[in-house]
Design a protein around this motif. Sequence first.
Motif, PDB file in Angstrom:
ATOM      1  N   HIS A 223      59.990  50.316  16.067  1.00 54.30           N
ATOM      2  CA  HIS A 223      60.681  50.623  14.567  1.00 54.30           C
ATOM      3  C   HIS A 223      59.877  50.077  13.702  1.00 54.30           C
ATOM      4  O   HIS A 223      60.013  50.557  12.244  1.00 54.30           O
ATOM      5  CB  HIS A 223      62.200  50.127  14.634  1.00 54.30           C
ATOM      6  N   ARG A 224      59.534  48.842  13.742  1.00 52.84           N
ATOM      7  CA  ARG A 224      58.784  47.950  12.887  1.00 52.84           C
ATOM      8  C   ARG A 224      57.456  48.883  12.131  1.00 52.84           C
ATOM      9  O   ARG A 224      57.320  49.178  10.866  1.00 52.84           O
ATOM     10  CB  ARG A 224      58.451  46.591  13.132  1.00 52.84           C
ATOM     11  N   THR A 225      56.949  49.471  13.086  1.00 46.91           N
ATOM     12  CA  THR A 225      55.800  50.282  12.692  1.00 46.91           C
ATOM     13  C   THR A 225      55.970  51.606  11.983  1.00 46.91           C
ATOM     14  O   THR A 225      55.650  52.082  10.995  1.00 46.91           O
ATOM     15  CB  THR A 225      54.795  50.723  13.835  1.00 46.91           C
ATOM     16  N   LEU A 226      57.330  52.070  12.481  1.00 50.36           N
ATOM     17  CA  LEU A 226      57.657  53.259  11.864  1.00 50.36           C
ATOM     18  C   LEU A 226      58.102  52.908  10.410  1.00 50.36           C
ATOM     19  O   LEU A 226      57.977  53.896   9.472  1.00 50.36           O
ATOM     20  CB  LEU A 226      58.962  53.899  12.764  1.00 50.36           C
ATOM     21  N   ALA A 227      58.676  52.012  10.074  1.00 50.69           N
ATOM     22  CA  ALA A 227      59.254  51.463   8.920  1.00 50.69           C
ATOM     23  C   ALA A 227      57.921  51.492   8.164  1.00 50.69           C
ATOM     24  O   ALA A 227      57.870  51.879   6.794  1.00 50.69           O
ATOM     25  CB  ALA A 227      59.979  50.217   9.062  1.00 50.69           C
TER      26      ALA A 227
END
Length: 244
Positions: free
Chosen positions: A21-25
């Motif tokens: 999720h952090r990379t997607l954000a």
Amino acid sequence: MTPRITLAVAARVLTQLRRDHRTLAMLLVLPCLLQALLWWIFEATPLVFDRIGPALLAIFPFFVMFLVTSITTLRERSSGTLERLFTMPMGRLDLLGGYALAFGAVAALQAAIAATVALTLLDLDVRGPAVLLGVVGVADAVLGTALGLFVSAFARTEFQAVQFLPAVVVPQILLCGLLVPREDLPRVLEVVSDVMPLSWAVDAMEQLATTSATGQVWRDIGVVAAFAVAALALGAATLRRRTE
């Protein structure tokens, strides 16, 4: 290159991204936040944002994709994932093509979100077809992906991968026309900027901002795509299975 294997690699990368999720954000939200920040900075002088806004739509996807791809590839090589994948009937171009396809799909979503935010919420003035903003953004993001795959072969740690930013990305940002129009640069720097792919992407965005003619835009997109293909070929030639 085998299409079935390439698609399988792309599906694996997209599955990993969906769980991170952090990379997607960082991929989808960060470019919009940076645009909004610069719009806020130049709120009193909107003409300045109208001048640099199109260039930012080219720069941010390139920057973010380069960073994420170079670190992700290095991490998979360091963990031995690439070595295990190469025990399968898969070539280097299959692997890099899968990565490029996966990050290209993410880039399409990223470009669509960033262009929508710029045109609707930030009132960016663009005279050319809005859909071409997304096309240029995708081409530029794929270029960043290809260069990230290429330089990751020369890094042994994630910190070293990040160190390629000032060597590969920052000079292109400085010379792409964001700070000073390229025709106003000293002649030597203008020539150097002509062989830097980001300059062509920024030129395409600026053309879309100032005119409805699209002939030169498609030419610039073609140049960016050619650089991306060349970077993928170089990445295939230099890709290592493990970090020594």
